[in-house]
Design a protein around this motif. Sequence first.
Motif, PDB file in Angstrom:
ATOM      1  N   ARG A 128     -20.292 -30.975  21.322  1.00 36.89           N
ATOM      2  CA  ARG A 128     -21.127 -30.662  20.159  1.00 36.89           C
ATOM      3  C   ARG A 128     -20.379 -31.104  18.912  1.00 36.89           C
ATOM      4  N   SER A 129     -21.127 -31.372  17.855  1.00 36.10           N
ATOM      5  CA  SER A 129     -20.475 -31.758  16.607  1.00 36.10           C
ATOM      6  C   SER A 129     -19.625 -30.606  16.082  1.00 36.10           C
ATOM      7  N   LEU A 130     -18.454 -30.934  15.559  1.00 39.53           N
ATOM      8  CA  LEU A 130     -17.583 -29.894  15.013  1.00 39.53           C
ATOM      9  C   LEU A 130     -18.147 -29.278  13.734  1.00 39.53           C
ATOM     10  N   ASP A 131     -19.189 -29.908  13.160  1.00 42.06           N
ATOM     11  CA  ASP A 131     -19.870 -29.284  12.020  1.00 42.06           C
ATOM     12  C   ASP A 131     -20.507 -27.960  12.435  1.00 42.06           C
ATOM     13  N   GLU A 132     -20.745 -27.804  13.744  1.00 41.93           N
ATOM     14  CA  GLU A 132     -21.376 -26.576  14.247  1.00 41.93           C
ATOM     15  C   GLU A 132     -20.345 -25.537  14.666  1.00 41.93           C
ATOM     16  N   PHE A 133     -19.057 -25.802  14.424  1.00 45.32           N
ATOM     17  CA  PHE A 133     -18.035 -24.830  14.831  1.00 45.32           C
ATOM     18  C   PHE A 133     -18.322 -23.494  14.131  1.00 45.32           C
ATOM     19  N   PRO A 134     -18.218 -22.371  14.872  1.00 48.21           N
ATOM     20  CA  PRO A 134     -18.618 -21.072  14.309  1.00 48.21           C
ATOM     21  C   PRO A 134     -17.838 -20.699  13.056  1.00 48.21           C
TER      22      PRO A 134
ATOM     23  N   LEU B 120      -9.406 -39.743   5.461  1.00 48.55           N
ATOM     24  CA  LEU B 120     -10.096 -40.046   6.721  1.00 48.55           C
ATOM     25  C   LEU B 120      -9.669 -41.407   7.270  1.00 48.55           C
ATOM     26  N   LYS B 121      -9.449 -42.352   6.374  1.00 48.30           N
ATOM     27  CA  LYS B 121      -9.024 -43.687   6.805  1.00 48.30           C
ATOM     28  C   LYS B 121      -7.657 -43.620   7.469  1.00 48.30           C
ATOM     29  N   ASN B 122      -6.800 -42.769   6.951  1.00 46.87           N
ATOM     30  CA  ASN B 122      -5.467 -42.615   7.525  1.00 46.87           C
ATOM     31  C   ASN B 122      -5.496 -41.762   8.790  1.00 46.87           C
ATOM     32  N   LEU B 123      -6.359 -40.742   8.794  1.00 48.32           N
ATOM     33  CA  LEU B 123      -6.431 -39.808   9.913  1.00 48.32           C
ATOM     34  C   LEU B 123      -7.026 -40.451  11.153  1.00 48.32           C
ATOM     35  N   LYS B 124      -8.116 -41.240  10.973  1.00 55.19           N
ATOM     36  CA  LYS B 124      -8.805 -41.938  12.057  1.00 55.19           C
ATOM     37  C   LYS B 124      -9.232 -41.001  13.186  1.00 55.19           C
ATOM     38  N   ALA B 125      -9.647 -39.800  12.803  1.00 54.42           N
ATOM     39  CA  ALA B 125     -10.187 -38.867  13.795  1.00 54.42           C
ATOM     40  C   ALA B 125     -11.688 -39.118  13.945  1.00 54.42           C
ATOM     41  N   THR B 126     -12.209 -38.903  15.131  1.00 55.59           N
ATOM     42  CA  THR B 126     -13.638 -39.059  15.364  1.00 55.59           C
ATOM     43  C   THR B 126     -14.398 -37.878  14.753  1.00 55.59           C
ATOM     44  N   GLY B 127     -13.779 -36.720  14.787  1.00 56.46           N
ATOM     45  CA  GLY B 127     -14.380 -35.525  14.210  1.00 56.46           C
ATOM     46  C   GLY B 127     -13.285 -34.532  13.881  1.00 56.46           C
ATOM     47  N   TYR B 128     -13.568 -33.644  12.929  1.00 55.55           N
ATOM     48  CA  TYR B 128     -12.556 -32.658  12.584  1.00 55.55           C
ATOM     49  C   TYR B 128     -13.224 -31.442  11.970  1.00 55.55           C
TER      50      TYR B 128
ATOM     51  N   GLU C 165     -13.948 -21.091  21.775  1.00 58.89           N
ATOM     52  CA  GLU C 165     -14.839 -21.953  20.989  1.00 58.89           C
ATOM     53  C   GLU C 165     -14.326 -23.386  20.975  1.00 58.89           C
ATOM     54  N   VAL C 166     -13.014 -23.556  20.839  1.00 58.40           N
ATOM     55  CA  VAL C 166     -12.434 -24.904  20.857  1.00 58.40           C
ATOM     56  C   VAL C 166     -12.765 -25.594  22.177  1.00 58.40           C
ATOM     57  N   GLU C 167     -12.572 -24.892  23.274  1.00 57.20           N
ATOM     58  CA  GLU C 167     -12.858 -25.444  24.603  1.00 57.20           C
ATOM     59  C   GLU C 167     -14.319 -25.847  24.734  1.00 57.20           C
ATOM     60  N   ALA C 168     -15.216 -25.061  24.131  1.00 57.55           N
ATOM     61  CA  ALA C 168     -16.653 -25.332  24.262  1.00 57.55           C
ATOM     62  C   ALA C 168     -17.062 -26.623  23.560  1.00 57.55           C
ATOM     63  N   PHE C 169     -16.278 -27.051  22.574  1.00 59.26           N
ATOM     64  CA  PHE C 169     -16.633 -28.259  21.828  1.00 59.26           C
ATOM     65  C   PHE C 169     -15.998 -29.517  22.403  1.00 59.26           C
ATOM     66  N   LEU C 170     -14.853 -29.373  23.059  1.00 65.49           N
ATOM     67  CA  LEU C 170     -14.170 -30.555  23.595  1.00 65.49           C
ATOM     68  C   LEU C 170     -14.829 -31.002  24.897  1.00 65.49           C
ATOM     69  N   PRO C 171     -14.837 -32.312  25.183  1.00 62.89           N
ATOM     70  CA  PRO C 171     -15.442 -32.792  26.432  1.00 62.89           C
ATOM     71  C   PRO C 171     -14.668 -32.297  27.647  1.00 62.89           C
ATOM     72  N   ALA C 172     -15.388 -32.161  28.754  1.00 59.14           N
ATOM     73  CA  ALA C 172     -14.768 -31.688  29.994  1.00 59.14           C
ATOM     74  C   ALA C 172     -13.813 -32.745  30.532  1.00 59.14           C
ATOM     75  N   PRO C 173     -12.789 -32.316  31.281  1.00 58.17           N
ATOM     76  CA  PRO C 173     -11.907 -33.298  31.942  1.00 58.17           C
ATOM     77  C   PRO C 173     -12.709 -34.244  32.835  1.00 58.17           C
TER      78      PRO C 173
END
Length: 213
Positions: free
Chosen positions: A31-37, A56-64, A201-209
């Motif tokens: 899920r998008s991290l914008d929806e983090f509780p 953001l250019k330096n961080l190069k994260a897909t989401g935060y 909550e962190v686990e719920a947002f990250l993709p499964a192994p």
Amino acid sequence: MKPRILLVCVLVLCAGAFIHFHNDLAVPLTRSLDEFPTTVGRWHMIHEWRFGSAILKNLKATGYVSRLYRDDRGREVELYLGYHDGGPDAGPIHSPRNCLPGGGWLQRVDKTVPVTLDGRKMKAVLAAYDKDDKTVTMLYWFQVSGKVVTNEYSLKLAEILGSMTSRRRDSAFVRMSTEISDRDGMAERALHDFAEAAYPEVEAFLPAPAARR
């Protein structure tokens, strides 16, 4: 041609073919991290940071997500969760061990501590950095395909193995920090309390192994 030289040539050709044709997958968040509780356990968000284009250019994260939470005892903990999807546009995780000293922060504490999160016994890094009259205590770890690691070498090795076995090198950096005085372990207790509340909550947002996808 001698057999040994022939074997070396074959290995070099295979390695070249692997590098040329191998592409890692960009693995999206669940899920998008914008929806983090905005509320996790008894902790409530009181501020959220949105980074500018230069960061953001330096961080190069897909989401935060970068937020400040406060509990009913007035303790404040900042959460930063940065996700890198492993695709061609995703950059590497910036470790505090490498970045903070370059910004003038003096490392005072850096050790691995046990944590129990969502019933799982794991390890995390407890660190403290000083700059001018400010002290920040933090608890953090790196997460690769459901595996939690605490140093940069293990992170890189897990990314390489994931890339070779499942074309995945997606990874996340989870950091909780506070400016609460670390006298009598107060800062560490606040960080552990927040981590226990936030980890499911962190686990719920990250993709499964890869094995579970």
